[in-house]
Design an enzyme around this catalytic site. Structure first.
Site, PDB file in Angstrom:
ATOM      1  N   HIS A 217     -19.014 -52.512  98.247  1.00 60.13           N
ATOM      2  CA  HIS A 217     -19.325 -51.882  99.524  1.00 60.13           C
ATOM      3  C   HIS A 217     -20.604 -52.408 100.168  1.00 60.13           C
ATOM      4  CE1 HIS A 217     -18.713 -49.617 102.948  1.00 60.13           C
ATOM      5  NE2 HIS A 217     -19.978 -49.276 102.903  1.00 60.13           N
ATOM      6  N   TYR A 221     -22.628 -54.586 104.185  1.00 61.04           N
ATOM      7  CA  TYR A 221     -23.820 -54.340 105.006  1.00 61.04           C
ATOM      8  C   TYR A 221     -24.786 -55.502 104.932  1.00 61.04           C
ATOM      9  CZ  TYR A 221     -21.938 -49.900 106.089  1.00 61.04           C
ATOM     10  OH  TYR A 221     -21.112 -48.936 106.575  1.00 61.04           O
ATOM     11  N   HIS A 368      -8.032 -54.791 108.929  1.00 61.48           N
ATOM     12  CA  HIS A 368      -9.264 -54.063 109.210  1.00 61.48           C
ATOM     13  C   HIS A 368     -10.491 -54.942 108.997  1.00 61.48           C
ATOM     14  CE1 HIS A 368     -12.308 -50.912 109.171  1.00 61.48           C
ATOM     15  NE2 HIS A 368     -12.689 -51.331 107.980  1.00 61.48           N
ATOM     16  N   PHE A 369     -10.547 -55.658 107.851  1.00 61.61           N
ATOM     17  CA  PHE A 369     -11.815 -56.356 107.637  1.00 61.61           C
ATOM     18  C   PHE A 369     -11.900 -57.661 108.412  1.00 61.61           C
ATOM     19  CE2 PHE A 369      -9.858 -57.922 103.547  1.00 61.61           C
ATOM     20  CZ  PHE A 369      -9.982 -59.278 103.772  1.00 61.61           C
ATOM     21  N   HIS A 370     -10.779 -58.232 108.834  1.00 65.27           N
ATOM     22  CA  HIS A 370     -10.916 -59.357 109.755  1.00 65.27           C
ATOM     23  C   HIS A 370     -11.492 -58.869 111.086  1.00 65.27           C
ATOM     24  CE1 HIS A 370      -8.651 -61.811 106.910  1.00 65.27           C
ATOM     25  NE2 HIS A 370      -9.045 -62.870 107.586  1.00 65.27           N
ATOM     26  N   ARG A 431      -0.791 -56.329 101.057  1.00 59.09           N
ATOM     27  CA  ARG A 431      -1.643 -57.475 101.323  1.00 59.09           C
ATOM     28  C   ARG A 431      -1.383 -58.508 100.231  1.00 59.09           C
ATOM     29  NH1 ARG A 431      -7.681 -55.486  99.455  1.00 59.09           N
ATOM     30  NH2 ARG A 431      -8.301 -57.568 100.114  1.00 59.09           N
ATOM     31  N   ARG A 432      -1.920 -59.693 100.408  1.00 59.03           N
ATOM     32  CA  ARG A 432      -1.885 -60.717  99.375  1.00 59.03           C
ATOM     33  C   ARG A 432      -0.467 -61.049  98.889  1.00 59.03           C
ATOM     34  NH1 ARG A 432      -7.114 -58.759  95.764  1.00 59.03           N
ATOM     35  NH2 ARG A 432      -8.634 -59.755  97.102  1.00 59.03           N
TER      36      ARG A 432
END
Ligand code: HEM
Ligand SMILES: [Cu+2]
Ligand SMILES: [Cu+2]
Lengths: 541, 207
Positions: A217, A221, A368-370, A431-432
């Site tokens: 996580h 950041y 989401h993370f792209h 995914r993957r």
């Protein structure tokens, strides 16, 4: 910045970052093509997973770590107005990290380390992969030491004065990274390297996942803080405005660093090796860490509004139109915030475990993370590069209109890529996966979205090429005479001549993090040593 | 004597901490915050507080929790394990009438390859891995869990709608990961009958 040595150091780091980035973008396009199944000649799980593993490592570790190091050196040297401390050591860190990257890249590209960037055991890769990754991290620790020395030297030389905001944010990121990287370092040093060398026979996969979640996580950041730093210290100046509040900005960075660390178990919501009480505790923390982002969003928008009104914008929304949209930093921040808003909604879904069960490990997650990493964060890396390049190479930017086109196309491409990706997740696509072989009606509904993703990928690749071309052309430009620009940091509305020590130093927050980490990870790690666990033997892939 | 000094030390420490916290509070209050920003922070705190209370209330009053039983199992020797022996897998009804489904994940399939379960009935799945990390998800439902070798992943859920569903592996487990899937038929509650063998065996580990 007149110091040629510092400029060379920063440029070298940034180039490694962006070369990794462009190589990985080509792989990204191959991946969207392969997984769609439209071109059967491409179909190959072994190439696909070698590619995704390399793409993930290059984007998540190489682009970010090298960019953040180069950015940190630039910020420290310019905001503290002192040359980089111990230049030979800094180069040592650079070469160590680069050696690590090459060492890991060889098995990755050879298809011998297709364990993805998360390398979950008991699948193991050759030791060279883990040792390479370790060297990369150790190289970044060298950077951490240099940043901390420069931070405290400046404080000693300027007693009672507030450390410049940009440097305070960078130092907070150093503190965050040292704590963040400790989790995965423990996993790699005590579990994965010994396992891949055959020194131990089995590994506790539950402990590995717990240690990896420690890192997974806050690393996000670590990637994001340079973008937020630009929000606070570059954007207002470029827009013609001021930092809304210097003290609140410091507080936002502190809360980000402190609260992003003890909450990693939201990555383990669906895991059997941690109890629900711990997951609840980390879940609560996950919502808390939205606060500094909300405060940051407010501060940037407030700075922009002041800028718009100073430029004659009127009415409730009129100021938006009168912003300098043709300034690449200002354009990037607007697009970045837009992606952050959409990504933020997705983040709330992920953080609530009842909803998370629907989308856990589906295509929603890379979607989401792209959006939030390759979008919100990386678009600010572009803007920072456009801003720094003329200063670092002492030549004007090759083309600022090309820069604007590039930022727009990145935003558009990212929207086209990630919207169908989220939908695929809701339609149950995992995914993957390198191809869809489930013999089920459901999978028919996936096809149009796969096609849209290819379009998005191609737009993004074009945009990425423009970015690299512009930077290279700027640097290689033979004719123009040297220009001498300096980084201009935004001024706060109310100058903070002196701030309390806890808004100007890391020591207190280091202690607070230690206590919080002990509370949230102490027993969950200890449990593996007091209960009867069974290790797992290593497997190839 | 000894205890006195420890006690004194503690008191001293607490007094110090107290003054420090007090000072911190005063300095904290002195931070300049714009009134509008103050309002925004208040709203943000409210929203975050609301979301946090939803998950806390759900956890304590509605029993909505993620899986997390922390039960270990030796994945390397599942063949010696009675509960997860081949003929004990699949759907069973235990002595109390609860439906328990034991499943093994291994590269590249879920065993048994097909199961029938009733709709609108609580089902308890017990998943184990015989090799590496896997995940299992039944799309459009919340039957989702990671299957970590060395641990039993237990999850209880209910399927509202009858139908044929795929069960997909959703964590990379090797080059054949795409091919790792099996089927589950959710049958209308009235039409479902318990498999016969479960009556004979009557439960889990108690042999
Ligand atoms: C040209 C633009 C890009 C395209 C078309 C693209 C596409 C993809 C695809 C198809 C995957 C595989 C996902 C899966 O198998 O589930 C992937 C993985 C990944 N991408 Fe990208 N990507 C692009 C740019 C980026 C950027 C800019 C970043 C971050 C800076 C990034 C970070 C990642 C990471 C970390 C993974 C690994 C995910 C995993 O292992 O599950 N990508 N990308
Ligand atoms: Cu996270
Ligand atoms: Cu799998």
């Amino acid at each position: 910045m007149n110091d040629a040595a510092t400029r060379k150091l920063a440029l070298s780091h940034l180039w490694v970052a962006f070369i990794a980035f462009i190589l990985a973008c080509f792989m990204g396009v191959y991946q969207v093509l392969e997984r769609s199944g439209f071109i059967s000649a491409l179909d190959s799980p072994s190439v696909y997973f070698a590619s995704v593993s390399t793409h993930g490592v290059l984007m998540a570790f190489v682009l970010t770590i090298f960019f953040i190091m180069g950015f940190g050196y630039t910020i420290a040297a310019s905001s503290l107005k002192q040359p980089v401390w111990n230049m030979p050591l800094a180069w040592g860190g650079f070469w160590l990290a680069l050696t690590g990257v090459i060492m890991a890249a060889i098995p990755l590209l050879a298809g011998k380390a297709s364990v993805l960037y998360t390398f979950y055991p008991p699948i193991v890769a050759p030791a060279a992969f883990y040792i390479g990754a370790t060297l990369l991290v150790v190289g970044s620790w060298v950077w951490c030491v240099i940043m901390l020395v420069m931070f405290s030297q400046w404080k000693q030389a300027n007693p009672g004065q507030a450390v410049p905001l940009a440097m305070f944010a960078t130092a907070m990121n150093v503190l965050l990274w040292l704590w963040t990287s400790a989790g995965v370092a423990l996993e790699v040093l005590f579990q994965l390297i010994p396992l891949s060398l055959g020194w131990i026979d089995t590994v506790d996969a539950g402990l590995s996942r717990t240690l990896f979640a420690w890192t997974l996580h806050p690393i996000v950041y670590f990637w994001l803080i340079p973008a937020y730093t630009a929000f606070y210290v570059f954007v207002p100046k470029q827009a013609g405005s001021f930092v809304f509040s210097d003290e609140m900005a410091r507080l936002a960075f502190i809360v980000l660093a402190v609260f992003s660390l003890p909450i990693g178990f939201h990555h383990l919501y669906m895991d059997p090796e941690q109890a629900k009480g711990w997951k609840l505790l980390h879940g609560i923390g996950t919502f808390m860490v939205a606060l500094p982002t909300l405060v940051t969003g407010f501060a940037v928008i407030a700075s922009l509004e002041i800028a718009g009104r100073l430029r004659g914008g009127k009415g409730l929304f009129g100021w938006i139109g009168s912003l300098p949209w043709t300034n690449s930093m200002v354009l990037a921040v607007i697009l970045s915030l837009l992606m952050l808003i959409f990504g933020g909604f997705g983040g709330i879904v992920n953080a609530s475990y009842a909803m998370n069960a629907m989308i856990h490990n589906t295509a929603w997650v890379p979607g989401h993370f792209h959006l939030i990493f390759a979008g919100t964060t990386v678009i600010m890396y572009f803007a920072i590069a456009y801003y720094l390049w003329p200063i670092l190479v002492k030549k004007p930017l090759f083309s600022s209109s090309m820069a604007l086109v590039q930022l727009w196309t990145w935003f558009i491409g990212m929207s086209i890529l990630t919207t169908p990706w989220h939908i695929l997740g809701l339609l149950g696509q995992p995914r993957r996966v390198s191809s869809v072989v489930y013999n089920n009606l459901l999978t028919l509904s996936w096809q149009p979205y796969e096609l849209m993703m290819i379009v998005g990928g191609l737009v993004l690749l074009g945009s990425a090429c423009l970015f690299i071309y512009n930077l290279a052309k700027t640097q290689l430009n033979p004719s123009s005479e040297a220009i001498d620009q300096h980084i201009e940091y935004a001024e706060p509305i109310h100058a903070a001549e002196s701030v309390p020590e806890w808004l100007n130093d890391l020591k207190l927050w280091n202690k607070v993090i230690a206590v919080l980490m002990f509370i949230s990870f102490g027993y969950p790690i200890l449990q593996f040593f007091i209960m009867d666990t069974y290790g797992s033997s290593p497997w190839g892939f | 004597m000894q205890t006195e000094s420890v006690k004194q030390k503690c008191e001293h420490f607490l007094r110090d901490l107290n003054t420090q916290l007090h000072e911190f509070y005063i300095q904290f209050r002195a931070i300049h915050i714009d009134p509008l920003e103050r309002k925004w922070i208040a709203v943000s705190l409210l929203v975050v507080g609301l979301l946090v209370s939803i998950i806390v209330i759900d956890a304590f009053f509605h029993g909505i929790n993620p899986p997390g039983k922390v039960e270990t199992v030796d994945s390397d020797s599942l063949h010696l394990n009675k509960e997860f022996a081949e003929d004990n897998l699949g759907v069973q009804v235990d002595g109390k009438g609860a439906i328990i489904i034991r499943m093994v994940a291994g590269r590249y399939s879920f065993f048994p390859k097909h199961i029938d379960v009733p709709s609108e009935t609580p089902l308890t799945f017990r998943w184990v891995s015989m090799d590496v990390l896997h995940g299992v998800h039944i799309p459009m439902t919340n039957m989702s869990t990671m299957i970590v070798p060395g641990y039993v992943a237990e999850i209880t859920t209910t399927f509202p709608k009858p139908g044929e569903y795929p069960m997909l592996c959703n964590e990379y487990c090797g080059l054949g990961h795409n091919h790792m899937w099996s089927n589950i038929s959710v049958i209308a509650k009235e039409d479902w009958t318990a498999p016969v063998k479960s009556l004979a065996k009557g439960g889990s580990n108690n042999e």
